[in-house]
Design a protein around this motif. Structure first.
Motif, PDB file in Angstrom:
ATOM      1  N   VAL A 246       0.801  -1.332  -0.066  1.00  0.00           N
ATOM      2  CA  VAL A 246       0.101   0.108   0.136  1.00  0.00           C
ATOM      3  C   VAL A 246       0.816   1.254   0.179  1.00  0.00           C
ATOM      4  O   VAL A 246       0.776   2.320  -0.772  1.00  0.00           O
ATOM      5  CB  VAL A 246      -1.077  -0.108   1.136  1.00  0.00           C
ATOM      6  CG1 VAL A 246      -1.718   1.204   1.403  1.00  0.00           C
ATOM      7  CG2 VAL A 246      -1.931  -1.211   1.009  1.00  0.00           C
ATOM      8  N   LEU A 250       1.203   4.431  -2.979  1.00  0.00           N
ATOM      9  CA  LEU A 250       0.731   5.710  -2.704  1.00  0.00           C
ATOM     10  C   LEU A 250       2.221   6.603  -2.802  1.00  0.00           C
ATOM     11  O   LEU A 250       1.898   7.820  -2.962  1.00  0.00           O
ATOM     12  CB  LEU A 250       0.353   6.078  -1.055  1.00  0.00           C
ATOM     13  CG  LEU A 250      -0.889   5.428  -0.589  1.00  0.00           C
ATOM     14  CD1 LEU A 250      -1.475   5.539   0.818  1.00  0.00           C
ATOM     15  CD2 LEU A 250      -2.042   6.323  -1.407  1.00  0.00           C
ATOM     16  N   LEU A 256      -4.737   8.812  -2.908  1.00  0.00           N
ATOM     17  CA  LEU A 256      -5.489   7.764  -3.737  1.00  0.00           C
ATOM     18  C   LEU A 256      -6.928   7.769  -2.975  1.00  0.00           C
ATOM     19  O   LEU A 256      -6.891   7.522  -1.976  1.00  0.00           O
ATOM     20  CB  LEU A 256      -4.815   6.486  -3.764  1.00  0.00           C
ATOM     21  CG  LEU A 256      -3.942   6.633  -5.046  1.00  0.00           C
ATOM     22  CD1 LEU A 256      -3.140   4.833  -4.924  1.00  0.00           C
ATOM     23  CD2 LEU A 256      -4.766   6.461  -6.279  1.00  0.00           C
ATOM     24  N   LEU A 261      -7.658   2.429  -4.268  1.00  0.00           N
ATOM     25  CA  LEU A 261      -6.883   1.683  -3.496  1.00  0.00           C
ATOM     26  C   LEU A 261      -7.188   0.256  -3.202  1.00  0.00           C
ATOM     27  O   LEU A 261      -6.238  -0.390  -3.317  1.00  0.00           O
ATOM     28  CB  LEU A 261      -6.380   2.593  -2.221  1.00  0.00           C
ATOM     29  CG  LEU A 261      -5.055   1.992  -1.291  1.00  0.00           C
ATOM     30  CD1 LEU A 261      -3.967   2.136  -2.311  1.00  0.00           C
ATOM     31  CD2 LEU A 261      -4.917   2.997  -0.296  1.00  0.00           C
TER      32      LEU A 261
END
Length: 870
Positions: A246, A250, A256, A261
């Motif tokens: 993650v 980003l 986002l 996401l």
């Protein structure tokens, strides 16, 4: 550079910790805060200032698995394995010399036995404890109860404020940090001292943080030092891999939308990243967006992602984002940037539109990158137009001209010709200073462009060139015709507003332009952010010339809300607005550093012509501060922009020269140059500038400008010309009471230096009439106002501050002697004979009790005998 980093003093926190360690009702403190926030540095500085011994123990991950591992050095050698015996041994060693301060760094890593020992010492108050704990970490119960049960006082240490960050960085750099760069550094570091140090050192090493004209600027992306990267990478290595995924997404595109996401990484991964405090979820209206919790995390993660992986990840992000066509400029720019660095190919139309968005937002470097990619792909005119403008704004006119030179105007239709011709003429006129060549391009456009939509764009550009050539009446008429045309396109309106904004305030029509600005910019989308900012500069200029200084300051502050390093050109124009207001008020101590920052930000390979008004402002501020040599240097530098393409500023150049002459002690020469400035302004229709220059002449002692100012007061907008006329009339009539009264009105209008000058001139007249009490009141008022201006200097203020038993002409000669001028040079400057100068020098020496020129110069430089005001 490393040796320059020192603890930034935190007196409030220091006092709280020291107090807790000496308080009989507590056993010490626990300091909590994020990693790198300065907990250990602060704690050790406090303990070092206390009497007695301090025993420091630093916990580590490895020591946390060893019983009494952190206190091992205080356990006597023994084969015993009884924990009680080990505790007793460590305790006896730590407290062998009586009560001591026990310091424990990273106490959240204490092993259970060490935590028990610390708990016993706290409960029994046999020693004082100062412990640091990293926020967000699990803490042993036996340690946590210490502050929950009141044995230790908990102190939360916050990151540095913006002001503290700037103070620390400037102390290290040994110079001024540009405000725009300070915003970026503070935001990226999060105020964390450790991160701040690593970031600044890395930027210095990479050359992205450098000094320009005495101002330190950050240009380009922030960088992370290898040391800090290693620290953060170690943290990521022990984090859930899904959470790091993650973070990787980003790091390449932030923020986002949460739905996007989830589609890219999955809910479980997002939850893991949030629990690990790597990301945060913010609400923006009805939507949720994910962001990295600290900007530097993204920098470190980007270092770990290889080129191929980054291209693939960006491609995945683009695929998801493209399912919803971006409707905002920021959205289009983001998608276009992702495309450029991904494994997918962007549509050229998207690149051109995004480049247009970037230019409209005053981000010339980004606009260049997007437009260049589109141009290299298809060599279209629209991309060339945007690329040339972006290059011109960055001070690279030759490159911009080369882009447009690839096109033959004979092959272009009307629309293409306008896109080609206006930037070509602009580059030639402003950047290369070739007015005749620019006129040739404009003549071509006038012959061939007849479309009613396109023609206003040509007229607006022509208006701007005409006004800069100082043909105000003609240029304003052209600009106003465009502004009155309801069918004029936005770009034409902005350019016409830019042209009118620099002319109408100078012509005494500031009120008219304020109305135009409100109409022209209402609900208008900018097509060129820098043209818009220059038009806004005209709006502030109009407010200044109409005497609405408070409103001008509000506008300048509002237009200065820039944060992106790519917008430094627009930010610089906004700083010039602030400096303009400060200079008009007479607050030179504020105007000087502000203008210096603006000029440094406008630094480019080829000097930008927009530096000229900034240099004139700075020279005026230096002269008003009694620093004529620095003002003269600025004026010399400003001469690189001269000739017909900047003739608009010629009267202002003369006005600055007048102030330099006055600062050097020649009020007479100051009057002559002020009159010359007023005459030059009158010839070109700059009636507000004419009024201001005549007012300067009156401040320097000219008694013959009153009637001229009275006539100008009827044609120049705002209350200031009336005040100028009253001031000049009072000087002409030697009316001290009227000078005192106009001084009060000047102060109420916010024009502080004019108020000080009027009061100082009143003091001189009161003295001649032996009105002792009124004289003292006027002198006191003049000195108070001069102090508000940062110690500003003018002939009238110097006379009031240093009244000497000499005539005005003797004082003028004495000041020129102190400035290093020979008798012959003084005679030439004052248009008198050398014998006359010698007579003035002799009488001044006699009255002041000195024997020669050196003594006269010394007493003038030292301030002279002060008037007794008791």
């Amino acid at each position: 550079m490393t040796t320059g980093w020192q603890l930034l003093w935190r007196p409030a926190k220091h006092e709280v910790i020291a107090s807790a360690l000496s308080d009989s009702e507590t056993s010490g403190v626990v300091i909590t805060g994020a990693a790198g926030v300065g907990k250990t540095t602060l704690a050790r500085s406090v303990t070092a200032s206390l009497p007695g011994r301090t025993r420091w123990a630093a916990c580590t991950t490895s020591s946390s698995s060893i019983p009494l591992g952190v206190f091992a050095q205080w356990v006597k050698p023994t084969d015993a394995r009884d924990p009680i015996e080990l505790l007793v041994s460590a305790r006896e060693s730590l407290l062998a010399d009586g009560p001591a301060v026990i310091g424990v760094d990273d106490a959240h890593l204490l092993d259970q036995l060490s935590a028990t020992l610390l708990h016993q010492i706290a409960v029994e108050r046999t020693g004082s404890i100062v412990a640091t704990v990293r926020s967000g970490e699990a803490v042993p119960d036996s340690v946590m109860t210490l502050w929950k049960d009141g044995y230790l006082r908990r102190i939360d240490l916050e990151p540095f404020s913006r002001g503290e960050c700037v103070s620390l960085v400037e102390s290290v750099l040994g110079g001024t940090l540009e405000e725009l760069s300070a915003n970026v550094i503070w935001t990226q570091s999060g105020g964390n001292p450790l991160f701040l140090r690593h970031m600044v050192e890395a930027a210095l090493e990479a050359g992205t943080l450098s000094e320009v004209n005495g101002v330190w600027q950050l240009r380009g992306a922030t960088t992370v030092s290898s040391g800090l990267a290693t620290l953060l990478e170690n943290r990521f290595d022990s984090t859930d891999p899904e959470a790091v995924t993650v973070l990787r997404l980003l790091a390449l595109c932030e923020p986002l939308d949460i739905n996007a996401l989830v589609e890219l990484a999955g809910e479980q991964a997002i939850d893991a990243a949030e629990k690990a405090h790597l990301i945060r979820i913010d609400r923006a209206g009805p939507d949720l967006h994910a962001r990295i919790s600290h900007p530097l995390y993204g920098d470190v993660v980007r270092r770990q992602i290889g080129t191929a992986s980054a291209r693939m990840l960006r491609g995945q992000i683009v695929t998801v984002l493209n399912r919803h066509t971006p409707t905002s400029a920021a959205g289009r720019i983001r998608v276009a940037q992702l495309y450029l660095d991904s494994d997918q190919t962007a549509d050229t139309g998207l690149l051109v539109t995004a480049a247009k968005d970037a230019v409209s937002l005053a981000n010339a470097p980004l606009g260049e990158r997007l437009a260049r990619t589109a141009f290299e792909r298809e060599h279209g005119m629209q991309a060339a137009h945007l690329l040339s403008r972006a290059l011109m704004w960055q001070g690279r006119p030759d490159e911009a001209d080369e882009v447009l030179a690839e096109f033959d105007p004979d092959d272009l239709d009307e629309g293409q010709l306008v896109l080609w011709g206006i930037p070509r003429a602009s580059i030639v006129f402003w950047s290369l200073g070739e007015a005749a060549r620019a006129r040739e391009v404009m003549e071509l456009l006038r012959r061939r462009v007849s479309n009613p939509i396109l023609r206003p764009m040509v007229d607006a550009a022509d208006a701007a060139f005409t006004i800069f050539e100082n043909r105000l009446s003609e240029g304003m008429a052209m600009a106003e015709a465009v502004l009155a045309n309801p069918g004029a396109p936005k770009q034409a309106v902005e350019t016409a507003a830019f042209a009118a904004g620099l002319a109408m305030p100078l012509a005494g029509r500031g009120g008219d332009f304020i109305d135009i600005a409100e109409r022209s910019f209402d609900a208008q989308k900018s097509t060129d952010g820098l043209i818009r900012m220059l038009a806004r500069y005209g709006e502030v200029l109009a407010l200044v010339y109409t005497g609405e200084l408070d409103e001008a300051e509000k506008h300048a502050v509002a237009y200065g809300e820039f944060s992106s390093s790519g917008e430094f050109l627009g930010w610089a124009v906004a700083k010039m607005m602030t400096a303009l207001v400060a200079t008009s008020r007479g607050r030179f101590a504020e105007a000087i550093p502000t203008t210096k920052q603006a000029l440094a930000a406008l630094n480019a390979e080829t000097s930008l012509p927009w530096r000229l008004p900034g240099r004139l402002l700075l020279a005026r501020a230096y002269a008003g501060s009694g620093r004529p040599d620095e003002a003269d240097r600025l004026l010399t530098e400003a001469a690189e922009h001269s000739g017909p393409t900047v003739a608009l500023f010629d009267p202002q150049v003369l006005a600055v020269k007048a102030w330099i002459a006055a600062a050097r002690g020649s009020a007479r020469r100051g009057v002559e140059l002020s009159r010359a400035a007023a005459d030059a302004a009158h010839r070109s229709g700059q009636f507000a500038v004419e009024a201001e220059a005549l007012h300067d002449a009156a401040r320097f002692g000219d008694r013959k400008v009153s009637h001229r100012l009275q006539s100008l007061a009827a044609v120049v907008d705002g209350p200031l010309p009336q005040l100028y006329a009253r001031h000049a009339a009072a000087v002409a009539d030697s009316d001290a009471g009227a000078l005192d009264a106009v001084s009060i009105d000047f102060e109420e209008a916010g024009v502080l230096l004019s108020a000080a000058d009027a009061a100082a001139q009143a003091a001189g007249i009161h003295e001649q009439r032996n009105a002792r009490r009124r004289e003292i009141e006027s002198v006191t008022r003049a000195m108070r106002l001069a102090a508000l201006c940062g110690g500003a200097s003018s002939p009238a203020i110097r006379a009031a501050a240093r009244p000497l038993p000499v005539t005005a002409r003797e004082l003028e000669v004495a000041e020129l002697v102190a400035a290093g001028s020979s008798n012959r040079e003084i005679a030439e400057r004052l248009s008198v004979s050398v014998r006359t100068v010698e007579g003035h020098v002799y009488r001044a020496c006699l009255k002041l009790g000195v024997s020669d020129r050196d003594g006269l110069a010394a007493i003038i430089r030292e301030g002279g005998p002060r008037r007794h005001l008791g």
